[in-house]
Enzyme design. Structure first.
Site, mmCIF file in Angstrom:
data_model
loop_
_atom_site.group_PDB
_atom_site.id
_atom_site.type_symbol
_atom_site.label_atom_id
_atom_site.label_comp_id
_atom_site.label_asym_id
_atom_site.label_seq_id
_atom_site.Cartn_x
_atom_site.Cartn_y
_atom_site.Cartn_z
ATOM 1 N N SER A 66 43.269 56.193 35.448
ATOM 2 C CA SER A 66 43.676 55.207 34.438
ATOM 3 C C SER A 66 44.365 53.969 34.996
ATOM 4 O O SER A 66 44.624 53.029 34.242
ATOM 5 C CB SER A 66 44.560 55.877 33.392
ATOM 6 O OG SER A 66 43.756 56.706 32.572
ATOM 7 N N LYS A 69 42.675 50.847 34.037
ATOM 8 C CA LYS A 69 42.926 50.156 32.766
ATOM 9 C C LYS A 69 43.797 48.916 32.946
ATOM 10 O O LYS A 69 43.754 47.999 32.123
ATOM 11 C CB LYS A 69 43.519 51.133 31.767
ATOM 12 C CG LYS A 69 42.510 52.213 31.345
ATOM 13 C CD LYS A 69 43.133 53.252 30.437
ATOM 14 C CE LYS A 69 42.094 54.193 29.879
ATOM 15 N NZ LYS A 69 41.873 55.381 30.677
ATOM 16 N N SER A 125 45.916 55.288 26.513
ATOM 17 C CA SER A 125 44.915 55.512 27.553
ATOM 18 C C SER A 125 43.538 55.779 26.953
ATOM 19 O O SER A 125 42.760 56.573 27.458
ATOM 20 C CB SER A 125 45.337 56.661 28.480
ATOM 21 O OG SER A 125 44.575 56.644 29.661
#
Length: 181
Positions: A66, A69, A125
């Site tokens: 993640s 991101k 997320s």
């Protein structure tokens, strides 16, 4: 004689002042050589100079998960003039994720502002939010991934390649501790 005593006095006072106002300077302590971390790779870098203070496998490839991101959000913010613009979630955006992966529970046809998609992406997320943002900004996920890789290169990343906006595992989706620093 007066000239000699003035110059002697000036030198004497200069020496006294230098000694009186002298502040000790200490050499920087070397980074401990016996220090180690439990992870496979890591880095401590001085943010101002870029000097590497500690490194372990700093150029090895790892899945970024993640952390991806963050780059997705950066590319979206740099390419979106209006955070209130509405994003519509496609079937591909919602279902092109691994089963059981992070999600905000959005469905095809749902609509959110870019701002709310970014909140879902970074706080929840939400993988489908990354996909929907990619489609909205670039027209397709592959085109957005090209933008991500161009931005990573522009930032100076030398060990990274991105394959999706969410960070889901893919053999072509990797980064290094060095690039993340």
């Amino acid at each position: 004689m007066k000239r000699f005593s003035c110059s002697f006095l000036s030198v004497f006072l200069s020496i006294i002042l230098a000694l009186f106002f002298c502040i000790p300077a200490f050499a920087a302590v070397d980074w401990p050589s016996d220090c180690d971390i439990r992870s496979e790779g890591g880095i401590v870098m001085d943010a101002d100079s870029g000097a590497i203070l500690y490194g372990k496998n700093i150029h090895e490839h790892y899945y970024p998960a993640s952390i991806t991101k963050i780059l997705t959000a950066l590319v979206v913010l740099e390419n979106s003039p209006d955070l209130n613009e509405i994003v519509t979630f496609s079937k591909n955006a919602v279902y092109n994720v691994e089963e059981g992966s992070s999600s905000a529970g959005l469905s095809p046809g749902d609509q959110l502002s870019i701002r709310d998609c970014l909140y879902a992406l970074l706080l929840k997320s939400a993988n489908e939010a990354g996909n929907a943002l990619a489609e909205h900004i670039a027209g397709s996920i592959p085109q957005f991934v090209e933008m991500m890789n161009a931005k990573a290169e522009q930032l100076g990343c030398v060990d990274s390649h991105f394959a999706n906006p969410s960070g889901l595992n893919n053999p072509e989706h990797y980064t290094s501790a060095y690039d993340m620093a």
